[in-house]
Design a protein around this motif. Sequence first.
Motif, PDB file in Angstrom:
ATOM      1  N   MET A   1       0.835  -1.171   0.000  1.00 26.86           N
ATOM      2  CA  MET A   1       0.000   0.000   0.000  1.00 26.86           C
ATOM      3  C   MET A   1       0.888   1.246   0.000  1.00 26.86           C
ATOM      4  N   PHE A   2       0.552   2.184  -0.853  1.00 24.85           N
ATOM      5  CA  PHE A   2       1.350   3.403  -0.953  1.00 24.85           C
ATOM      6  C   PHE A   2       1.007   4.351   0.184  1.00 24.85           C
ATOM      7  N   THR A   3       2.028   4.907   0.774  1.00 22.80           N
ATOM      8  CA  THR A   3       1.845   5.916   1.801  1.00 22.80           C
ATOM      9  C   THR A   3       2.968   6.941   1.677  1.00 22.80           C
ATOM     10  N   GLN A   4       2.677   8.173   2.054  1.00 24.34           N
ATOM     11  CA  GLN A   4       3.687   9.218   1.985  1.00 24.34           C
ATOM     12  C   GLN A   4       4.565   9.224   3.228  1.00 24.34           C
ATOM     13  N   THR A   5       4.185   8.465   4.222  1.00 19.69           N
ATOM     14  CA  THR A   5       4.965   8.385   5.449  1.00 19.69           C
ATOM     15  C   THR A   5       5.935   7.211   5.357  1.00 19.69           C
ATOM     16  N   LYS A   6       7.193   7.478   5.563  1.00 21.90           N
ATOM     17  CA  LYS A   6       8.234   6.447   5.500  1.00 21.90           C
ATOM     18  C   LYS A   6       8.818   6.225   6.892  1.00 21.90           C
ATOM     19  N   VAL A   7       9.346   5.036   7.101  1.00 24.40           N
ATOM     20  CA  VAL A   7       9.912   4.659   8.396  1.00 24.40           C
ATOM     21  C   VAL A   7      11.338   4.172   8.179  1.00 24.40           C
ATOM     22  N   TYR A   8      12.233   4.558   9.070  1.00 28.47           N
ATOM     23  CA  TYR A   8      13.574   3.988   9.048  1.00 28.47           C
ATOM     24  C   TYR A   8      13.999   3.687  10.475  1.00 28.47           C
ATOM     25  N   HIS A   9      14.961   2.790  10.581  1.00 29.97           N
ATOM     26  CA  HIS A   9      15.421   2.330  11.886  1.00 29.97           C
ATOM     27  C   HIS A   9      16.891   2.731  12.054  1.00 29.97           C
ATOM     28  N   PRO A  10      17.160   3.768  12.836  1.00 32.97           N
ATOM     29  CA  PRO A  10      18.541   4.211  13.012  1.00 32.97           C
ATOM     30  C   PRO A  10      19.340   3.225  13.853  1.00 32.97           C
ATOM     31  N   PHE A  11      20.640   3.328  13.731  1.00 29.42           N
ATOM     32  CA  PHE A  11      21.522   2.485  14.523  1.00 29.42           C
ATOM     33  C   PHE A  11      21.366   2.848  16.000  1.00 29.42           C
ATOM     34  N   VAL A  12      21.289   1.822  16.831  1.00 30.66           N
ATOM     35  CA  VAL A  12      21.171   2.009  18.270  1.00 30.66           C
ATOM     36  C   VAL A  12      22.409   1.413  18.912  1.00 30.66           C
ATOM     37  N   SER A  13      23.189   2.248  19.531  1.00 33.96           N
ATOM     38  CA  SER A  13      24.411   1.792  20.187  1.00 33.96           C
ATOM     39  C   SER A  13      24.092   1.249  21.573  1.00 33.96           C
ATOM     40  N   PRO A  14      24.765   0.190  21.991  1.00 35.19           N
ATOM     41  CA  PRO A  14      24.553  -0.290  23.357  1.00 35.19           C
ATOM     42  C   PRO A  14      25.076   0.687  24.408  1.00 35.19           C
ATOM     43  N   PHE A  15      25.883   1.642  23.983  1.00 31.33           N
ATOM     44  CA  PHE A  15      26.460   2.624  24.906  1.00 31.33           C
ATOM     45  C   PHE A  15      25.744   3.966  24.847  1.00 31.33           C
ATOM     46  N   ASP A  16      24.611   4.009  24.194  1.00 29.90           N
ATOM     47  CA  ASP A  16      23.853   5.247  24.079  1.00 29.90           C
ATOM     48  C   ASP A  16      23.361   5.665  25.465  1.00 29.90           C
ATOM     49  N   PRO A  17      23.705   6.870  25.925  1.00 30.59           N
ATOM     50  CA  PRO A  17      23.291   7.282  27.255  1.00 30.59           C
ATOM     51  C   PRO A  17      21.800   7.587  27.366  1.00 30.59           C
ATOM     52  N   CYS A  18      21.158   7.867  26.237  1.00 27.78           N
ATOM     53  CA  CYS A  18      19.736   8.184  26.257  1.00 27.78           C
ATOM     54  C   CYS A  18      18.949   6.995  25.731  1.00 27.78           C
TER      55      CYS A  18
END
Length: 76
Positions: A1-18
């Motif tokens: 299904m076509f949608t104008q909203t796109k999703v991406y998954h950024p890299f998540v570091s195990p050392f990310d403080p947030c």
Amino acid sequence: MFTQTKVYHPFVSPFDPCRPLVSKTYATPPHLYLGFQPPNLPQFTPVEAIKHGVLWPALYSPYEGRTDSYKERDRS
């Protein structure tokens, strides 16, 4: 299904403080998919064009606001 909203998954570091966002969304404008403006493209009436902010329905993109993932993150 076509949608104008796109999703991406950024890299998540195990050392990310947030606490990371595992998926982010963005909206793509409809003119990216049109290529060129064909002749005799249907138009909104002047009143509808003012309400929508664009003359052609093919180029109208409703803004849906923040996605649920941002809202859930803000609540916690």
